[in-house]
Design a protein around this motif. Structure first.
Motif, PDB file in Angstrom:
ATOM      1  N   ARG A 342       0.823  -1.206   0.000  1.00 32.66           N
ATOM      2  CA  ARG A 342       0.000   0.000   0.000  1.00 32.66           C
ATOM      3  C   ARG A 342       0.861   1.262   0.000  1.00 32.66           C
ATOM      4  NH1 ARG A 342      -2.196   3.233   3.973  1.00 32.66           N
ATOM      5  NH2 ARG A 342      -4.200   4.224   3.424  1.00 32.66           N
ATOM      6  N   ASN A 343       1.834   1.316   0.933  1.00 30.50           N
ATOM      7  CA  ASN A 343       2.685   2.504   1.035  1.00 30.50           C
ATOM      8  C   ASN A 343       3.495   2.737  -0.246  1.00 30.50           C
ATOM      9  OD1 ASN A 343       1.898   3.179   3.671  1.00 30.50           O
ATOM     10  ND2 ASN A 343       3.339   1.696   4.539  1.00 30.50           N
ATOM     11  N   PHE A 344       3.938   1.637  -0.837  1.00 29.56           N
ATOM     12  CA  PHE A 344       4.714   1.771  -2.067  1.00 29.56           C
ATOM     13  C   PHE A 344       3.860   2.346  -3.193  1.00 29.56           C
ATOM     14  CE2 PHE A 344       5.860  -0.041  -6.198  1.00 29.56           C
ATOM     15  CZ  PHE A 344       7.133   0.489  -6.361  1.00 29.56           C
ATOM     16  N   LEU A 345       2.655   1.826  -3.328  1.00 28.56           N
ATOM     17  CA  LEU A 345       1.789   2.284  -4.412  1.00 28.56           C
ATOM     18  C   LEU A 345       1.405   3.748  -4.240  1.00 28.56           C
ATOM     19  CD1 LEU A 345      -0.497  -0.855  -4.814  1.00 28.56           C
ATOM     20  CD2 LEU A 345       1.377  -0.112  -6.301  1.00 28.56           C
ATOM     21  N   ILE A 346       1.061   4.118  -2.974  1.00 24.99           N
ATOM     22  CA  ILE A 346       0.687   5.513  -2.723  1.00 24.99           C
ATOM     23  C   ILE A 346       1.884   6.433  -3.014  1.00 24.99           C
ATOM     24  CG2 ILE A 346       0.016   7.176  -0.952  1.00 24.99           C
ATOM     25  CD1 ILE A 346      -1.608   4.914   0.357  1.00 24.99           C
ATOM     26  N   SER A 347       3.047   6.043  -2.531  1.00 26.67           N
ATOM     27  CA  SER A 347       4.244   6.868  -2.738  1.00 26.67           C
ATOM     28  C   SER A 347       4.610   6.965  -4.217  1.00 26.67           C
ATOM     29  CB  SER A 347       5.435   6.298  -1.951  1.00 26.67           C
ATOM     30  OG  SER A 347       5.143   6.282  -0.568  1.00 26.67           O
ATOM     31  N   LYS A 348       4.462   5.838  -4.936  1.00 31.95           N
ATOM     32  CA  LYS A 348       4.769   5.852  -6.360  1.00 31.95           C
ATOM     33  C   LYS A 348       3.856   6.812  -7.112  1.00 31.95           C
ATOM     34  CE  LYS A 348       3.210   2.493  -8.808  1.00 31.95           C
ATOM     35  NZ  LYS A 348       2.333   3.193  -9.748  1.00 31.95           N
ATOM     36  N   ASP A 349       2.543   6.734  -6.788  1.00 30.34           N
ATOM     37  CA  ASP A 349       1.601   7.624  -7.480  1.00 30.34           C
ATOM     38  C   ASP A 349       1.900   9.094  -7.183  1.00 30.34           C
ATOM     39  OD1 ASP A 349       0.365   5.408  -8.512  1.00 30.34           O
ATOM     40  OD2 ASP A 349      -1.215   5.344  -6.970  1.00 30.34           O
ATOM     41  N   ILE A 350       2.212   9.377  -5.904  1.00 28.51           N
ATOM     42  CA  ILE A 350       2.549  10.772  -5.555  1.00 28.51           C
ATOM     43  C   ILE A 350       3.830  11.214  -6.283  1.00 28.51           C
ATOM     44  CG2 ILE A 350       3.259  12.290  -3.667  1.00 28.51           C
ATOM     45  CD1 ILE A 350       1.470  10.628  -1.819  1.00 28.51           C
ATOM     46  N   TYR A 351       4.822  10.343  -6.335  1.00 21.90           N
ATOM     47  CA  TYR A 351       6.105  10.659  -6.975  1.00 21.90           C
ATOM     48  C   TYR A 351       5.903  10.976  -8.454  1.00 21.90           C
ATOM     49  CZ  TYR A 351      11.021  10.129  -8.352  1.00 21.90           C
ATOM     50  OH  TYR A 351      12.278  10.334  -8.848  1.00 21.90           O
ATOM     51  N   ILE A 352       5.103  10.121  -9.107  1.00 25.41           N
ATOM     52  CA  ILE A 352       4.872  10.330 -10.539  1.00 25.41           C
ATOM     53  C   ILE A 352       4.045  11.583 -10.776  1.00 25.41           C
ATOM     54  CG2 ILE A 352       3.716   9.369 -12.582  1.00 25.41           C
ATOM     55  CD1 ILE A 352       4.471   6.575 -11.507  1.00 25.41           C
ATOM     56  N   ARG A 353       2.992  11.792  -9.953  1.00 26.69           N
ATOM     57  CA  ARG A 353       2.137  12.956 -10.135  1.00 26.69           C
ATOM     58  C   ARG A 353       2.899  14.268  -9.936  1.00 26.69           C
ATOM     59  NH1 ARG A 353      -1.357  11.560  -6.791  1.00 26.69           N
ATOM     60  NH2 ARG A 353      -0.752  12.851  -5.013  1.00 26.69           N
ATOM     61  N   GLU A 354       3.798  14.275  -8.981  1.00 26.36           N
ATOM     62  CA  GLU A 354       4.548  15.492  -8.698  1.00 26.36           C
ATOM     63  C   GLU A 354       5.647  15.788  -9.728  1.00 26.36           C
ATOM     64  OE1 GLU A 354       4.068  17.809  -6.414  1.00 26.36           O
ATOM     65  OE2 GLU A 354       2.270  16.748  -5.697  1.00 26.36           O
ATOM     66  N   HIS A 355       6.089  14.759 -10.478  1.00 24.39           N
ATOM     67  CA  HIS A 355       7.217  14.951 -11.389  1.00 24.39           C
ATOM     68  C   HIS A 355       6.875  14.757 -12.855  1.00 24.39           C
ATOM     69  CE1 HIS A 355       9.250  13.993  -7.508  1.00 24.39           C
ATOM     70  NE2 HIS A 355      10.082  14.960  -7.921  1.00 24.39           N
ATOM     71  N   GLU A 356       5.658  14.382 -13.165  1.00 20.92           N
ATOM     72  CA  GLU A 356       5.331  14.154 -14.565  1.00 20.92           C
ATOM     73  C   GLU A 356       5.109  15.480 -15.296  1.00 20.92           C
ATOM     74  OE1 GLU A 356       1.838  11.873 -14.990  1.00 20.92           O
ATOM     75  OE2 GLU A 356       0.617  13.137 -13.682  1.00 20.92           O
ATOM     76  N   ARG A 357       5.069  15.432 -16.609  1.00 28.07           N
ATOM     77  CA  ARG A 357       5.033  16.607 -17.459  1.00 28.07           C
ATOM     78  C   ARG A 357       3.734  17.391 -17.310  1.00 28.07           C
ATOM     79  NH1 ARG A 357       8.317  17.575 -21.604  1.00 28.07           N
ATOM     80  NH2 ARG A 357       8.998  15.405 -21.579  1.00 28.07           N
ATOM     81  N   SER A 358       2.664  16.741 -16.937  1.00 27.15           N
ATOM     82  CA  SER A 358       1.375  17.416 -16.824  1.00 27.15           C
ATOM     83  C   SER A 358       1.333  18.394 -15.656  1.00 27.15           C
ATOM     84  CB  SER A 358       0.239  16.385 -16.688  1.00 27.15           C
ATOM     85  OG  SER A 358       0.454  15.563 -15.531  1.00 27.15           O
ATOM     86  N   ASN A 359       2.245  18.275 -14.730  1.00 27.25           N
ATOM     87  CA  ASN A 359       2.307  19.189 -13.593  1.00 27.25           C
ATOM     88  C   ASN A 359       2.935  20.514 -14.060  1.00 27.25           C
ATOM     89  OD1 ASN A 359       2.682  20.563 -11.190  1.00 27.25           O
ATOM     90  ND2 ASN A 359       3.323  18.720 -10.060  1.00 27.25           N
ATOM     91  N   GLU A 360       2.174  21.614 -13.957  1.00 29.01           N
ATOM     92  CA  GLU A 360       2.634  22.888 -14.467  1.00 29.01           C
ATOM     93  C   GLU A 360       3.844  23.435 -13.713  1.00 29.01           C
ATOM     94  OE1 GLU A 360      -0.652  25.518 -14.342  1.00 29.01           O
ATOM     95  OE2 GLU A 360      -1.779  24.509 -15.938  1.00 29.01           O
ATOM     96  N   ASN A 361       4.014  22.993 -12.480  1.00 25.44           N
ATOM     97  CA  ASN A 361       5.116  23.515 -11.661  1.00 25.44           C
ATOM     98  C   ASN A 361       6.427  22.768 -11.907  1.00 25.44           C
ATOM     99  OD1 ASN A 361       3.421  25.399 -10.383  1.00 25.44           O
ATOM    100  ND2 ASN A 361       2.688  23.818  -8.950  1.00 25.44           N
ATOM    101  N   VAL A 362       6.392  21.748 -12.756  1.00 27.09           N
ATOM    102  CA  VAL A 362       7.589  20.937 -12.988  1.00 27.09           C
ATOM    103  C   VAL A 362       8.373  21.518 -14.173  1.00 27.09           C
ATOM    104  CG1 VAL A 362       8.464  18.668 -13.644  1.00 27.09           C
ATOM    105  CG2 VAL A 362       6.566  18.863 -12.038  1.00 27.09           C
ATOM    106  N   ARG A 363       9.648  21.862 -13.932  1.00 26.87           N
ATOM    107  CA  ARG A 363      10.507  22.388 -14.990  1.00 26.87           C
ATOM    108  C   ARG A 363      11.284  21.266 -15.668  1.00 26.87           C
ATOM    109  NH1 ARG A 363      13.652  24.935 -12.114  1.00 26.87           N
ATOM    110  NH2 ARG A 363      15.666  23.948 -12.498  1.00 26.87           N
ATOM    111  N   THR A 364      11.583  20.206 -14.904  1.00 25.80           N
ATOM    112  CA  THR A 364      12.347  19.068 -15.417  1.00 25.80           C
ATOM    113  C   THR A 364      11.493  17.814 -15.275  1.00 25.80           C
ATOM    114  OG1 THR A 364      13.361  18.826 -13.231  1.00 25.80           O
ATOM    115  CG2 THR A 364      14.573  20.104 -14.864  1.00 25.80           C
TER     116      THR A 364
END
Length: 910
Positions: A342-364
């Motif tokens: 559970r913790n791995f899946l939640i953390s993975k989803d948060i990690y991807i959501r925060e760093h993927e291209r669709s996030n406007e605040n992400v420069r890299t």
């Protein structure tokens, strides 16, 4: 780096005696000095006669074929080549950053090809420079060029991949942990290598120095022409304000004179390799100091740019990012709970959501997330196939269970923009640093040294001009001061302050040159020039003489022995006051003072070379050839002859009208010795060849003329006492006069003199000096201030040049002064046409041997003019009476001239 046109030794052929063009330096000074004058400055063009040696004639040996090394040197110093390599250099500085901004990885090979071409061009330039440039190989700039050229290797992807062991397709082909680990290492190596290359690339900026130096010379050349035009415009405004009546003519003549000079220069430039103009060269001191300053600035700037990163933490320790810390956390959850925890899946989803291209605040944005060999995320919107190694970064990989790749394209673009700005900034710093570091040394040392060298060269080219340089510069200095005080001169004159030792030396060189020219005179100009050209040799005053054609004038102060005994120490002032009138008048009519021999002066009018023909005549034995000089039958020759005659007549009127000399008429001692004393002089004029050169030894020399024709002028002056006239002119000179001047002359005898068997006609120009009144409005130069004296001399010199220019162009007839000059008209007013005709009849009887008829006529002309006893009539009557009133049986129409030094008094003199 050389300040020359077309690189090599430059030359311009010119005729010394023709109006030439000596373009730079003195032109601005002389034009500025004229701002307050009401004189005609077109004489500037004529002044170039005195600058005729301003450009040396190069011997034929200079036309030999150039060596291969010289041809290569000319090629790499050619303006077009320098511009081309400057463009290549600018690309080398900005090309890699431009590549990042405009293309993706697929376009890199095109830029690598251009970089390869630039690298090849720089290598060829290094080789050619090392072969042809003296002192370039193994020098400071050689090593900088070499290092900056080698730094381009990292911009050629095919070579940098081999050096760094990277592969452009490593990321796109990564399958499995091992491949991803290699891709991660390659990415990090590429990132660090890019940082190093950006620093090394700055060394390439040294190539900008070449462009800077070349541009600086172009600006210097353009500034000279712009300053000339601005000076003319400024002087037009000043003249319009100060002299409404004369300004228009003066300015128009200035412009015409300058335009003629520029036209002559353009013509000379277009005449090919034989007529190329030499520009001022950079001095060795200036070149050395410039190189040292440039070296220090380069080392300082590059040293700072290279060493600053060494003191930054980022160089040694990478900052922790959410990519790395998040990936490590996911790896821990994965190891504890597995891929479905559970913790791995939640953390993975948060990690991807925060760093993927669709996030406007992400420069890299995140490109790939792999844990334990399983890909949990791959960006579908961007493919790593189009990204360069330095546009991606990664964490994990070899030795880790996780591997993360994220895109740094935006950072790479920002880095490229900042790199361009940094490169431009460093260019500005290097340029400004070189300027600021060298400006003071240039202003205080180099410019004065270059100015001194230019003046020495100018003296060596034309020593006579040096006598006038100091006056023109003083006038320019005074004018600059006045303009600064009035606020008219917006452009600050760096030479206004003249308190530095270098400027004292500069002025001293000018004064020494002026003293040399004044001491040696025109006859010694070649002695000065030859010795000044020989910079490293010994002084050799014994320069071989040369044969010239000239008019020689000899004048002598009457009763000089009595004046010396009475005036004692004051006799020096007495002679110098007379010399001021004699020399000034002769100079005004384009003659030259040569010798001052106590109570006598030798004056010379040299004919231009183009008015003299050289004839080769075989000797009697036919074994040798002698050079005979003959004057051309031209208007110019006659005009110069007229100038010598008018000059001597004006000297007579000047002496009798002088306010300074009137005190000697009132001197009690002189009047006791010689009742009714006044300054009187005798004058003799003759024309012929002479040898001009140095007379004397290594202990003492005089620059003068040796010839029987010089002695003849002296004999003519001495004979004036016998004939009772102030002036005698020889027959050869009379025949050179214009018809208008010949009409003013009177034939008074035909004689042979000592040392000659050829009869010579004697002529005089009748004047009554008692009719000349003292001119109370005459300017007393001795009473003027220093600046006014110089201005007065400059004005007279310009008037002299203007007169000579008009004479050479046949725009003015010197003989017209007989009709227009008030002094000449007044002195000759009592001598009527009837008197001349009657005397001519008596002269014809005398030459034909009919002496009784001649005696009757001469007795009539003796007192024909009221209040005037005719000297020639008296002398010829003495000759007739000595022969009992009849011509000798051996009479051939001439007699032997005797009694030159003393003539017994005639009963008619009582």
């Amino acid at each position: 780096y050389k300040r020359q046109v077309h690189g090599g030794v430059q030359k311009m052929n010119t005729n010394k005696d023709q109006p030439g063009s000596n373009l730079e330096q003195s032109r601005n000074i002389e034009l500025q000095a004229l701002n307050q004058q009401d004189v005609d400055s077109p004489s500037k063009l004529m002044g170039s006669q005195n600058k005729q040696a301003g450009i040396n004639q190069v011997p034929d040996s200079s036309k030999t074929a150039k060596t291969m090394k010289e041809k290569i040197f000319d090629f790499i110093e050619n303006t077009y080549y320098i511009i081309f390599m400057s463009v290549v250099t600018i690309y080398a500085l900005f090309g890699d950053d431009v590549k990042v901004l405009v293309v993706d990885r697929d376009g890199d090979p095109y830029f690598w090809g251009i970089n390869s071409l630039c690298f090849t061009l720089f290598i060829i330039e290094l080789i050619l420079g090392s072969y042809s440039k003296p002192g370039y190989f193994n020098s400071f700039f050689f090593w900088l060029d070499l290092i900056s050229t080698l730094s381009m290797v990292m911009d050629i992807g095919w070579i940098s991949d081999l050096i760094l062991g990277t592969d452009s397709n490593a990321v796109s082909s990564a399958k499995g942990a091992a491949s991803l680990a290699r891709a991660g290492r390659a990415s990090r190596v590429g990132t660090r290598a890019a940082r190093i290359v950006r620093i090394i690339r700055l060394i390439r900026l040294i190539r900008i120095v070449k462009l800077y130096k070349h541009a600086q010379q172009v600006m210097v050349d353009q500034e000279v022409d712009q300053d000339d035009l601005l000076n003319i415009q400024d002087q037009q405004q000043d003249h319009d304000q100060q002299q409404q009546g004369l300004a228009s003519n003066t300015i128009n003549e200035k412009k015409d004179g300058l335009q003629r000079q520029k036209s002559m220069v353009e013509k000379e430039k277009n005449e090919g390799n034989e007529d190329e103009m030499e520009l001022p060269k950079e001095t060795n001191v200036g070149k050395k100091l410039s190189d040292l300053t440039t070296k220090r600035v380069i080392m300082l700037v590059l040293g700072i740019m290279i060493t600053l990163p060494l003191f930054s933490v980022d160089t040694y320790i990478e900052d922790k990012t959410s990519y790395e810390t998040g990936a490590k956390l996911l790896d821990l959850w994965f190891q504890d709970e597995g891929p479905s925890g559970r913790n791995f899946l939640i953390s993975k989803d948060i990690y991807i959501r925060e760093h993927e291209r669709s996030n406007e605040n992400v420069r890299t944005p995140l490109l790939q997330l792999t844990i334990n060999g399983t890909d949990f995320y791959i960006d579908s919107q961007s493919s790593s196939e189009y990204l360069r190694q330095d546009e991606m970064d990664s964490y994990g990989g070899d030795g880790y269970n996780y591997f993360v790749i994220f895109e740094t394209r935006e950072d790479a673009v920002l880095n490229a923009i900042l790199s361009i700005i940094r490169t431009i900034f460093v260019c500005i710093v290097l340029t400004m640093g070189a300027l600021l570091f060298s400006r003071d040394a240039n202003d205080l040392v180099l410019q004065p040294i270059e100015s001194m060298l230019e003046k020495v060269q100018r003296i060596s080219r034309n020593p006579i001009e040096a006598a006038q340089m100091e006056e023109r510069e003083e006038l320019a200095y005074e004018q600059a001061q006045k303009e600064l005080e009035k606020g008219k001169n917006k452009k600050k004159n760096k030479k206004v302050e003249q308190n530095y030792e270098t400027q004292i030396l500069e002025k001293t060189i000018t004064k020494i040159g002026a003293l040399l020219a004044l001491g040696f005179g025109e006859a010694g100009s070649e002695i000065i020039a030859e010795n000044m050209k020989n910079s490293y040799g010994e002084v050799n005053p014994m320069v071989p003489g040369k044969k010239i054609m000239a008019i020689f004038g000899f004048c002598d102060i009457r009763n000089f022995t009595d004046a010396t005994e009475v005036l004692q120490e004051g006799v020096m002032v007495f002679v110098n006051e007379i010399a001021e009138i004699v020399h000034g008048t002769v100079d005004r009519f384009s003659g030259a003072a040569n010798k001052n021999i106590g109570d006598a002066f030798l004056l010379v009018w040299k004919f231009p070379k183009d008015q003299v023909e050289e004839l080769q005549i075989e000797s009697a034995d036919g074994q040798t050839q002698n050079t005979v000089l003959e004057l051309k039958a031209s208007t110019i020759v006659s005009q110069i002859a007229d100038m010598s005659l008018i000059a001597f007549l004006k000297i007579m009127s000047g002496i009798n009208a002088s306010r300074k000399l009137i005190k000697y008429r009132q001197n009690e001692g002189l009047n006791r010795r010689i009742p009714h004393y006044s300054v009187k002089m005798g004058f003799g004029l003759h024309v012929g060849w002479a040898i001009e050169g140095a007379i004397g030894s290594e202990y003492k020399i005089d620059a003068s003329y040796l010839s029987p024709n010089v002695n003849m002028a002296s004999r003519l002056e001495a004979a004036t006492k016998q004939f009772g006239v102030p002036l005698l002119v020889s027959g050869p000179l009379y025949r050179l006069l214009t018809p208008e001047s010949q009409e003013e002359m009177r034939h008074i005898d035909r004689v042979t003199v000592k040392g000659s068997i050829d009869p010579m006609d004697f002529y005089t120009c009748d004047v009554d000096l008692n009719r000349v009144k003292v001119n109370n409005k005459q300017v007393d130069v001795s009473q003027l201030e220093k600046g006014q004296k110089k201005r007065f001399r400059v004005i007279n010199r310009l008037k002299r040049n203007d007169l000579m220019k008009k004479v050479l162009q046949n725009k003015f007839k010197v003989s017209s002064l007989f009709k227009t000059d008030p002094d000449l008209k007044n002195m000759r007013s009592i001598f009527t046409q009837e008197f001349n005709e009657v005397f001519s009849q008596g002269m014809k009887h005398y030459l034909d041997g009919d002496w009784p008829a001649a005696k009757e006529v001469f007795e009539k002309t003796l007192n024909m003019i009221p209040g005037h006893k005719d000297g020639p009539s008296n002398t010829l009557l003495d000759v007739i009476e000595e022969n009992n009133g009849r011509a000798p049986d051996s009479w051939k129409g001439y007699r032997v001239l005797t009694c030159l030094l003393y003539t017994s008094p005639s009963p008619r003199d009582s």
